[in-house]
Write a protein that holds these residues in place. Structure first.
Motif, PDB file in Angstrom:
ATOM      1  N   LEU A 102       0.828  -1.210   0.000  1.00 27.96           N
ATOM      2  CA  LEU A 102       0.000   0.000   0.000  1.00 27.96           C
ATOM      3  C   LEU A 102       0.857   1.253   0.000  1.00 27.96           C
ATOM      4  O   LEU A 102       1.941   1.284   0.573  1.00 27.96           O
ATOM      5  CB  LEU A 102      -1.005   0.018   1.162  1.00 27.96           C
ATOM      6  N   VAL A 103       0.333   2.248  -0.705  1.00 23.14           N
ATOM      7  CA  VAL A 103       0.934   3.579  -0.674  1.00 23.14           C
ATOM      8  C   VAL A 103      -0.134   4.527  -0.139  1.00 23.14           C
ATOM      9  O   VAL A 103      -1.273   4.540  -0.637  1.00 23.14           O
ATOM     10  CB  VAL A 103       1.425   4.013  -2.074  1.00 23.14           C
ATOM     11  N   GLY A 104       0.217   5.255   0.895  1.00 24.79           N
ATOM     12  CA  GLY A 104      -0.722   6.200   1.488  1.00 24.79           C
ATOM     13  C   GLY A 104      -0.470   7.598   0.959  1.00 24.79           C
ATOM     14  O   GLY A 104       0.678   8.032   0.867  1.00 24.79           O
ATOM     15  N   VAL A 105      -1.537   8.269   0.611  1.00 21.36           N
ATOM     16  CA  VAL A 105      -1.442   9.655   0.127  1.00 21.36           C
ATOM     17  C   VAL A 105      -1.870  10.565   1.277  1.00 21.36           C
ATOM     18  O   VAL A 105      -3.015  10.518   1.721  1.00 21.36           O
ATOM     19  CB  VAL A 105      -2.337   9.873  -1.106  1.00 21.36           C
ATOM     20  N   GLY A 106      -0.928  11.371   1.764  1.00 20.63           N
ATOM     21  CA  GLY A 106      -1.202  12.232   2.916  1.00 20.63           C
ATOM     22  C   GLY A 106      -0.733  11.536   4.186  1.00 20.63           C
ATOM     23  O   GLY A 106      -0.817  10.295   4.298  1.00 20.63           O
ATOM     24  N   PHE A 107      -0.212  12.319   5.112  1.00 21.16           N
ATOM     25  CA  PHE A 107       0.263  11.732   6.369  1.00 21.16           C
ATOM     26  C   PHE A 107      -0.168  12.605   7.537  1.00 21.16           C
ATOM     27  O   PHE A 107       0.621  13.146   8.291  1.00 21.16           O
ATOM     28  CB  PHE A 107       1.784  11.550   6.332  1.00 21.16           C
ATOM     29  N   PHE A 154       4.227   6.048   2.818  1.00 22.16           N
ATOM     30  CA  PHE A 154       3.273   7.149   2.911  1.00 22.16           C
ATOM     31  C   PHE A 154       3.931   8.413   2.362  1.00 22.16           C
ATOM     32  O   PHE A 154       5.100   8.687   2.662  1.00 22.16           O
ATOM     33  CB  PHE A 154       2.851   7.343   4.374  1.00 22.16           C
ATOM     34  N   LEU A 155       3.162   9.149   1.573  1.00 19.86           N
ATOM     35  CA  LEU A 155       3.688  10.352   0.918  1.00 19.86           C
ATOM     36  C   LEU A 155       2.961  11.576   1.468  1.00 19.86           C
ATOM     37  O   LEU A 155       1.720  11.624   1.457  1.00 19.86           O
ATOM     38  CB  LEU A 155       3.481  10.247  -0.599  1.00 19.86           C
ATOM     39  N   GLU A 156       3.726  12.527   1.929  1.00 21.66           N
ATOM     40  CA  GLU A 156       3.144  13.720   2.557  1.00 21.66           C
ATOM     41  C   GLU A 156       3.736  14.963   1.905  1.00 21.66           C
ATOM     42  O   GLU A 156       4.959  15.076   1.783  1.00 21.66           O
ATOM     43  CB  GLU A 156       3.421  13.701   4.070  1.00 21.66           C
ATOM     44  N   ARG A 157       2.880  15.896   1.539  1.00 16.13           N
ATOM     45  CA  ARG A 157       3.406  17.070   0.832  1.00 16.13           C
ATOM     46  C   ARG A 157       4.094  18.077   1.746  1.00 16.13           C
ATOM     47  O   ARG A 157       4.940  18.833   1.311  1.00 16.13           O
ATOM     48  CB  ARG A 157       2.306  17.738   0.020  1.00 16.13           C
ATOM     49  N   PRO A 170       6.758  19.566   4.372  1.00 18.53           N
ATOM     50  CA  PRO A 170       8.164  19.195   4.529  1.00 18.53           C
ATOM     51  C   PRO A 170       8.441  18.394   5.801  1.00 18.53           C
ATOM     52  O   PRO A 170       9.409  17.652   5.882  1.00 18.53           O
ATOM     53  CB  PRO A 170       8.894  20.545   4.556  1.00 18.53           C
ATOM     54  N   VAL A 171       7.597  18.572   6.807  1.00 20.27           N
ATOM     55  CA  VAL A 171       7.717  17.807   8.058  1.00 20.27           C
ATOM     56  C   VAL A 171       6.297  17.504   8.518  1.00 20.27           C
ATOM     57  O   VAL A 171       5.331  18.057   7.988  1.00 20.27           O
ATOM     58  CB  VAL A 171       8.427  18.624   9.177  1.00 20.27           C
ATOM     59  N   PHE A 172       6.174  16.670   9.556  1.00 22.80           N
ATOM     60  CA  PHE A 172       4.831  16.373  10.044  1.00 22.80           C
ATOM     61  C   PHE A 172       4.178  17.644  10.593  1.00 22.80           C
ATOM     62  O   PHE A 172       4.831  18.446  11.278  1.00 22.80           O
ATOM     63  CB  PHE A 172       4.862  15.306  11.161  1.00 22.80           C
ATOM     64  N   GLY A 173       2.907  17.844  10.311  1.00 21.58           N
ATOM     65  CA  GLY A 173       2.198  18.998  10.866  1.00 21.58           C
ATOM     66  C   GLY A 173       0.705  18.735  10.845  1.00 21.58           C
ATOM     67  O   GLY A 173       0.187  18.207   9.862  1.00 21.58           O
ATOM     68  N   TRP A 174       0.029  19.068  11.955  1.00 20.67           N
ATOM     69  CA  TRP A 174      -1.419  18.852  12.056  1.00 20.67           C
ATOM     70  C   TRP A 174      -2.088  20.199  12.390  1.00 20.67           C
ATOM     71  O   TRP A 174      -1.951  20.693  13.483  1.00 20.67           O
ATOM     72  CB  TRP A 174      -1.725  17.810  13.151  1.00 20.67           C
ATOM     73  N   HIS A 175      -2.736  20.791  11.422  1.00 22.76           N
ATOM     74  CA  HIS A 175      -3.443  22.073  11.604  1.00 22.76           C
ATOM     75  C   HIS A 175      -2.605  23.077  12.408  1.00 22.76           C
ATOM     76  O   HIS A 175      -3.059  23.653  13.396  1.00 22.76           O
ATOM     77  CB  HIS A 175      -4.799  21.863  12.288  1.00 22.76           C
ATOM     78  N   ARG A 176      -1.378  23.272  11.934  1.00 20.49           N
ATOM     79  CA  ARG A 176      -0.440  24.134  12.668  1.00 20.49           C
ATOM     80  C   ARG A 176      -0.958  25.555  12.842  1.00 20.49           C
ATOM     81  O   ARG A 176      -0.691  26.211  13.846  1.00 20.49           O
ATOM     82  CB  ARG A 176       0.901  24.197  11.937  1.00 20.49           C
ATOM     83  N   GLY A 177      -1.708  26.041  11.837  1.00 20.44           N
ATOM     84  CA  GLY A 177      -2.187  27.420  11.887  1.00 20.44           C
ATOM     85  C   GLY A 177      -3.217  27.671  12.969  1.00 20.44           C
ATOM     86  O   GLY A 177      -3.592  28.815  13.237  1.00 20.44           O
ATOM     87  N   MET A 178      -3.697  26.576  13.610  1.00 20.98           N
ATOM     88  CA  MET A 178      -4.696  26.735  14.672  1.00 20.98           C
ATOM     89  C   MET A 178      -4.201  26.150  16.001  1.00 20.98           C
ATOM     90  O   MET A 178      -5.007  25.812  16.865  1.00 20.98           O
ATOM     91  CB  MET A 178      -6.015  26.067  14.255  1.00 20.98           C
ATOM     92  N   LEU A 179      -2.896  26.069  16.145  1.00 18.63           N
ATOM     93  CA  LEU A 179      -2.368  25.559  17.421  1.00 18.63           C
ATOM     94  C   LEU A 179      -2.316  26.702  18.435  1.00 18.63           C
ATOM     95  O   LEU A 179      -1.247  27.112  18.908  1.00 18.63           O
ATOM     96  CB  LEU A 179      -0.982  24.932  17.225  1.00 18.63           C
TER      97      LEU A 179
END
Ligand code: FDA
Length: 447
Positions: free
Chosen positions: A15-20, A46-49, A51-60
C-alpha cells in the motif's frame, strides 16, 4: 521498505498512502506493529506534501484543547497495549502523573500535536515528506487493473492499494478569496505575526463554530486595543453536545449502524447529531467569551462586539492595508459596514475530492446519485470488476460511514479495518500479482 530487486525492477508496495495526517499515521503505526509482530510483512510507504509532520499548525492556539478524549488516540481503540498511545507519550515526556492530576480527558491541542509528531517520528522510515502526490494511474495487464502508479515529484511508486487520506480543504464564503487582509482560520497563526506592531483597530471574524469562537477569543486577547467583531448567522454560539449517549454516534459500532441504514435514516441521524460537531462550540469557551463581553459592558469598554443573525454580503479591499466587510442583519435587512485590519473567515472545511487525483481510474469508480464515491464497509471504493487493485478512503466518507469520518474518534479502528481488508484481499487472491516496475520507476511512465 522493500529494496530494489536483484533483477533490476522496483518493488510493488502493498500500500501507498497519500497524505500523512493522523489517519494515515494511525495506519502506518498499525503496519509497523503488524510487521514487528512477525506477521507476513506489509510493504507500505506514505507520501506527505508538507516538509515535516504537521497537524493544523495554523490553529495551534496555546490554550485550545482537543474535542476528543485522549483515549481516542492513534492506537488505543485498536490496541490498548500499544507503545504508541498518548499515555506512553506522556510517560516518555515525564508528564504522566501531572496529566492524571489535571483530571481532564482533553489534552491541549498543542500537546496532542506534540504527541502526533512523536508518533510520526517513530515510523519515520515509512514516510516521505515534501512529496505531493500529483497523480494515481492504473497499471493494466490483460485488461485488469492490477496496481496503481502513484506519482509525486518525479518519483513513481507502484502499489496494490492506495489509501487516500488528503484531509480537509478550507472553505471561504462564496465569491471571497484569501488575501493579505482576508484569511481563512486555517492560516491564523502563520498570518497573525504580520500584524505585530501594527496596533490593529478592528478585526472581524465570520463563523459560528469552534474555530470561529477560538479565533475571536484569541484576537480579543492578543490585541487588547482592537475591537473584535464576531459575525454569526446563529442567535449566539451554541454548545457542542458531548453528552455520553449522544457521544455514541462516534463509536465504531455506530459506523456499522450508519453504514447499514437507509438513506432516509442516514440523513435523519446526521441532522439529529450534527450538533455534536458542526457549528458548535465547547461550553467553557462560550462562557469565557460571554464573561468577557459582560465585563466590558459593566466597565463601559466594549470591544467584543457580536453581530448575530447576520451574514457577510460583501468584501472589498479599497486600499492594501484595510478590508471593508459589509454585514447584513437577517432580522432587519440593515447593512453594517466594518472597516477592518483583517477579516478572518472561520467558515469551515470540505473533504478533499478523491477523483481529480485518480485520472482515468475515476471513471471505474462507482458513484451515487450525488456523484459521491460508493464506499464499501472496509473503506474501499467500489470499482468496476476489472479493477483488482484497491483504492481506500480515510475521510470523505461521511455519506457512507457517518459523522466520525473526518474526525479522530475512529482513526485507530479504521486503520485496523483497512489493514485487515488489504490482508484479506491478498490472502484470498482477489488481487493478482501486478508486474514490478523497472528502476527508476519514473523512466517507464509517461503521462
Ligand atoms: P489531515 O487533514 O489531518 O491530514 C491530511 C494530510 O494529507 C495533510 O498533512 C496534507 O498535507 C496531506 N495531503 C493532502 N493532499 C496531499 C497530496 N496530494 N499529496 C501528499 N500529501 C497530501 N477532530 C477531532 O476528532 N478532534 C479534534 O479535537 C479536532 N480538532 C480539530 C482542530 C482543527 C483546527 C481542525 C481544522 C480540525 C480538527 N479536527 C478534530 C478534525 C480533523 O479533520 C482531524 O483531526 C484530522 O485532521 C483528520 O486527519 P486526516 O489525516 O484524515 O487529515
Amino acid at each position: 521498505m522493500p529494496q530494489t530487486l536483484r533483477d533490476g525492477t522496483a518493488p510493488v508496495h502493498d500500500l501507498v498512502g497519500v497524505g500523512f495526517g493522523p489517519s494515515n499515521l494511525a495506519l502506518a503505526i498499525a503496519v509497523h506493529e503488524h510487521n514487528a509482530a512477525g506477521g507476513p510483512p506489509v510493504h507500505a510507504v506514505f507520501l506527505e506534501r508538507q516538509p515535516v509532520f504537521g497537524w493544523h499548525r495554523g490553529m495551534l492556539i496555546e490554550d485550545a484543547t482537543m474535542q476528543v478524549s485522549f483515549l481516542k488516540d492513534l492506537v488505543t481503540m485498536r490496541n490498548p497495549a500499544s507503545s504508541f498511545s498518548f499515555l506512553c507519550y506522556l510517560q516518555e515526556r515525564g508528564r504522566l502523573i501531572d496529566f492524571v492530576n489535571h483530571k481532564s480527558l482533553f489534552p491541549l491541542r498543542i500537546e496532542f500535536h506534540d504527541y502526533l509528531e512523536w508518533a510520526a517520528g517513530r515510523v519515520g522510515d515509512l514516510v516521505r515528506y515534501g512529496a505531493e502526490v500529483t497523480a494515481v494511474r492504473p497499471v493494466v495487464v490483460d485488461g485488469i487493473v492490477t496496481a496503481f502508479d502513484v506519482r509525486s515529484h518525479g518519483e513513481t511508486l507502484r502499489a496494490r492499494n492506495v489509501v487516500l487520506a488528503g484531509g480537509l480543504r478550507p472553505v471561504l464564503p462564496p465569491g471571497i478569496a484569501a488575501s493579505r487582509r482576508v484569511w481563512h482560520s486555517r492560516d491564523l497563526l502563520s498570518n497573525v505575526d504580520g500584524l505585530a506592531g501594527t496596533d490593529p483597530a478592528r478585526l472581524v471574524v465570520v463563523g459560528a463554530g469552534q474555530s470561529a469562537a477560538e479565533v475571536t477569543a484569541f484576537l480579543h486577547e492578543r490585541f487588547p486595543r482592537a475591537e473584535v467583531c464576531a459575525v454569526l448567522s446563529r442567535y449566539g454560539y451554541s454548545p457542542a453536545d458531548d453528552s455520553p449517549f449522544a457521544n455514541r454516534i462516534f463509536d465504531p459500532l455506530a459506523v456499522d449502524d450508519y453504514f447499514k441504514a437507509s438513506p432516509q435514516v442516514k440523513s435523519m441521524l446526521l441532522g439529529y447529531h450534527s450538533n455534536t460537531n458542526y457549528s458548535v462550540v465547547d461550553t467553557d469557551l462560550i462562557e469565557t467569551l460571554y464573561r468577557r463581553a459582560y465585563r466590558e459592558q459593566v466597565l463601559g469598554t466594549r470591544r467584543l462586539r457580536m453581530l448575530n443573525v447576520s451574514r457577510l454580503v460583501a468584501v472589498d479591499e479599497p486600499t492594501g492595508d484595510r478590508v471593508r466587510a459589509t454585514v447584513q442583519s437577517m432580522l432587519t435587512g440593515e447593512h453594517t459596514v466594518l472597516d477592518a485590519d483583517v477579516l478572518v473567515c472561520a467558515t469551515g472545511y470540505a473533504p478533499a475530492d478523491p477523483f481529480p487525483l485518480l485520472g482515468s481510474v475515476a471513471a471505474d469508480c462507482h458513484r451515487d446519485e450525488l456523484g459521491r464515491a460508493v464506499v464499501e464497509r472496509d473503506y474501499r471504493i467500489r470499482t468496476e470488476p476489472a479493477v483488482h487493485a484497491g483504492i481506500y478512503l480515510q475521510g470523505g466518507t461521511e455519506h457512507s460511514h457517518g459523522i466520525s469520518s473526518s474526525l479522530l474518534s475512529n482513526t485507530a479502528t479504521r486503520a485496523a479495518e483497512i489493514l485487515a481488508s488489504v490482508h484479506h484481499r491478498r490472502r484470498t487472491g482477489s488481487v493478482p500479482a501486478p508486474p514490478a516496475p523497472p528502476v527508476p520507476a519514473t523512466a517507464a511512465v509517461s503521462w
